[in-house]
Design a protein around this motif. Sequence first.
Motif, short mmCIF file in Angstrom:
data_model
loop_
_atom_site.label_atom_id
_atom_site.label_comp_id
_atom_site.label_asym_id
_atom_site.label_seq_id
_atom_site.Cartn_x
_atom_site.Cartn_y
_atom_site.Cartn_z
N ALA A 22 -1.04 -14.78 18.82
CA ALA A 22 -0.17 -13.90 19.49
C ALA A 22 0.98 -14.71 20.13
O ALA A 22 2.19 -14.32 19.93
N PHE A 23 0.41 -16.07 20.24
CA PHE A 23 1.86 -17.11 20.79
C PHE A 23 2.59 -17.53 19.40
O PHE A 23 3.73 -17.60 19.55
N SER A 24 1.99 -17.67 18.32
CA SER A 24 2.97 -18.11 17.12
C SER A 24 3.52 -17.16 16.62
O SER A 24 4.74 -17.20 16.07
N ALA A 25 3.37 -15.84 16.79
CA ALA A 25 3.81 -14.59 16.31
C ALA A 25 5.55 -14.41 17.08
O ALA A 25 6.43 -14.56 16.49
N LEU A 26 5.31 -14.74 18.36
CA LEU A 26 6.59 -14.77 19.04
C LEU A 26 7.50 -15.93 18.83
O LEU A 26 8.66 -16.18 18.65
N ALA A 27 6.85 -17.10 18.68
CA ALA A 27 7.47 -18.33 18.15
C ALA A 27 8.26 -18.53 16.95
O ALA A 27 9.53 -18.68 16.82
N PHE A 28 7.34 -17.65 15.89
CA PHE A 28 8.04 -17.82 14.68
C PHE A 28 8.92 -16.64 14.61
O PHE A 28 10.08 -16.93 13.82
N ALA A 29 8.79 -15.48 15.20
CA ALA A 29 9.98 -14.61 15.16
C ALA A 29 11.19 -15.24 15.57
O ALA A 29 12.44 -15.04 15.04
N ALA A 30 11.09 -15.94 16.87
CA ALA A 30 12.57 -16.59 17.46
C ALA A 30 12.91 -17.78 16.72
O ALA A 30 14.04 -17.77 16.21
N ALA A 31 12.06 -18.38 15.88
CA ALA A 31 12.65 -19.61 14.92
C ALA A 31 13.17 -18.83 13.88
O ALA A 31 14.21 -19.28 13.19
N GLY A 32 12.51 -17.77 13.11
CA GLY A 32 13.01 -17.23 11.63
C GLY A 32 14.39 -16.58 11.95
O GLY A 32 15.11 -16.59 11.27
N ARG A 33 14.74 -16.07 13.34
CA ARG A 33 16.15 -15.43 13.43
C ARG A 33 17.11 -16.51 13.71
O ARG A 33 18.32 -16.54 13.20
N ARG A 34 16.90 -17.74 13.84
CA ARG A 34 17.68 -18.76 14.12
C ARG A 34 18.04 -19.61 12.60
O ARG A 34 18.91 -20.13 12.18
N ILE A 35 16.85 -19.79 11.75
CA ILE A 35 16.81 -21.01 10.84
C ILE A 35 16.38 -20.27 9.37
O ILE A 35 16.65 -20.66 8.42
N GLY A 36 16.08 -18.85 9.48
CA GLY A 36 15.71 -18.24 8.28
C GLY A 36 14.40 -18.36 8.05
O GLY A 36 13.80 -19.25 8.21
#
Length: 303
Positions: A22-36
Amino acid sequence: MPAIPETTLGELAALGTAVCWAFSALAFAAAGRRIGVLPLNLIRLAMALVFLALATWVLRGLSLPVDATPRAWGWLAVSGLIGFVFGDLCLFRAYVLIGPRLASLMMSLAPLLTALIGWLLLGETLTGRDTLGVALTVGGIAWAVLDRKEPEDGVPHDPRSWAAGLALGFCGALGQAGGLVLSKLGMGSYDPVAATEVRVIAALGGYALLLAAVRGGPRVATALRDRRGLAFSAAGSFFGPFLGVSLSLFAVRHIVAGVAASIMALQPVLIIPLVVILHRERVGVGGIAGALVAVAGVALLFL
């Protein structure tokens, strides 16, 4: 003090996996929008390998899984390519296209797919109580997530993107299910953290080849200069491919893969309070009711 049954330990590990994811999903969603998505997958696995190497050195005195058998290396490597490369590449793109909430809903199909693949490859079957628990868990998750119909911030509203995101979410569920069952097939009695390390090493090789094929080096270099994106990636890597995946392999070693996947699928329900706190999203009566049904299903699996 009586020892905790192995099945209970497996169920607790699966629940811990859901919390971590649950924590990683939110973190990776934010990271994916920034760095691809593609650079993110290579970076987060490299970070996870560092975490895993430190953990295995502390726990086993070996920083790399050099004691794994050729059979374990083979099956775990294939599971890493299917789960981390195919499945996660699809899932991370779905995070960007439809957001972590709807992408997680598609991932709730993973328990059903895991049970099917586990039956085909491992001969695992569910008891009547397990089947009811799985049905309640998956149904409750779908009810809870679908109740919240408002669009998520930063998610495109193009119908074609939405449809593609749903398809990619399904492929993500298929990759997770296949990777989980193949991990159990290859792991045997081998250490779950070291087994995760084998999977990550194989996946790193897969992403390196993929980036070389699409000439993605400049995108990775750009991503490495985004400090905020790297911070999100590090947080997601710790809770995802390091701690979460290690717990998931511990879980499938001790309980039926379909049951473990059902408990892990609580992730989207656990995301709800996080997005309420972090993004101030509203949760309706259906969301609360669905969460309670899902929790009841998990409780039935624990009995």
